[in-house]
Design a protein around this motif. Sequence first.
Motif, PDB file in Angstrom:
ATOM      1  N   SER A  59       0.824  -1.204   0.000  1.00 44.78           N
ATOM      2  CA  SER A  59       0.000   0.000   0.000  1.00 44.78           C
ATOM      3  C   SER A  59       0.860   1.257   0.000  1.00 44.78           C
ATOM      4  O   SER A  59       0.368   2.335  -0.327  1.00 44.78           O
ATOM      5  N   VAL A  68      -0.841  -4.474   3.931  1.00 45.39           N
ATOM      6  CA  VAL A  68      -1.916  -4.899   4.810  1.00 45.39           C
ATOM      7  C   VAL A  68      -1.603  -6.300   5.318  1.00 45.39           C
ATOM      8  O   VAL A  68      -1.258  -7.191   4.548  1.00 45.39           O
ATOM      9  N   ASN A 117      -4.832  -1.725  18.839  1.00 43.20           N
ATOM     10  CA  ASN A 117      -5.604  -0.826  19.682  1.00 43.20           C
ATOM     11  C   ASN A 117      -7.041  -1.343  19.701  1.00 43.20           C
ATOM     12  O   ASN A 117      -7.712  -1.346  18.663  1.00 43.20           O
ATOM     13  N   SER A 144      -9.884   0.909  18.220  1.00 38.63           N
ATOM     14  CA  SER A 144      -9.697   1.432  16.871  1.00 38.63           C
ATOM     15  C   SER A 144     -10.321   0.497  15.846  1.00 38.63           C
ATOM     16  O   SER A 144     -10.333  -0.715  16.019  1.00 38.63           O
ATOM     17  N   SER A 145     -10.811   1.062  14.775  1.00 41.35           N
ATOM     18  CA  SER A 145     -11.355   0.234  13.691  1.00 41.35           C
ATOM     19  C   SER A 145     -10.518   0.449  12.431  1.00 41.35           C
ATOM     20  O   SER A 145     -11.026   0.785  11.377  1.00 41.35           O
ATOM     21  N   GLU A 146      -9.216   0.248  12.562  1.00 41.27           N
ATOM     22  CA  GLU A 146      -8.284   0.435  11.462  1.00 41.27           C
ATOM     23  C   GLU A 146      -7.737  -0.903  10.984  1.00 41.27           C
ATOM     24  O   GLU A 146      -7.806  -1.908  11.682  1.00 41.27           O
ATOM     25  N   ILE A 147      -7.173  -0.885   9.806  1.00 41.09           N
ATOM     26  CA  ILE A 147      -6.524  -2.062   9.218  1.00 41.09           C
ATOM     27  C   ILE A 147      -5.137  -2.238   9.839  1.00 41.09           C
ATOM     28  O   ILE A 147      -4.451  -1.260  10.120  1.00 41.09           O
TER      29      ILE A 147
END
Length: 147
Positions: free
Chosen positions: A24, A65, A125, A128-131
């Motif tokens: 990415s 990712v 975390n 958190s709603s991250e990749i």
Amino acid sequence: MAKYPFKKYNYKVEIKGITEASFSEVSGFDASIDVIEYREGDEGVNYSRKMSGLTKFGNVTLKWVMTSSVSFYEWVMDVSQGKVLGEDRNKDITITLFDDDGTTSLAVWNLYNAWPSKYTAPDFNASSSEIAFESVELVYESMERES
């Protein structure tokens, strides 16, 4: 005819021997040339001469990712444990920048004899709603731009 600047979001990274990697973000590849300054004591001028010295290449960082694939991590571990040497350790890398159509090559950089010098696992975390991303820093011996 006006020349338009290239956009940087369509690219492909190819690493010899690693097929399960898409990135990415790619950053940091550069070249710098050391400057050697000298002056002889009997010169009639008060400035130094400058010559080119060694060329040094910066490290490139690849970010991807996190998935179930561990082929990249295995390369890092094999290098760190001394399990691979020479051609098995060093890999050539090609970074190609494409036009908006994704097939027309605009520029190609080749990095030679690359190997991983740093691996970074994702941070976690619970709120958190991250990749999750992994990254690796690669050193390399030389670089060329084809187009």
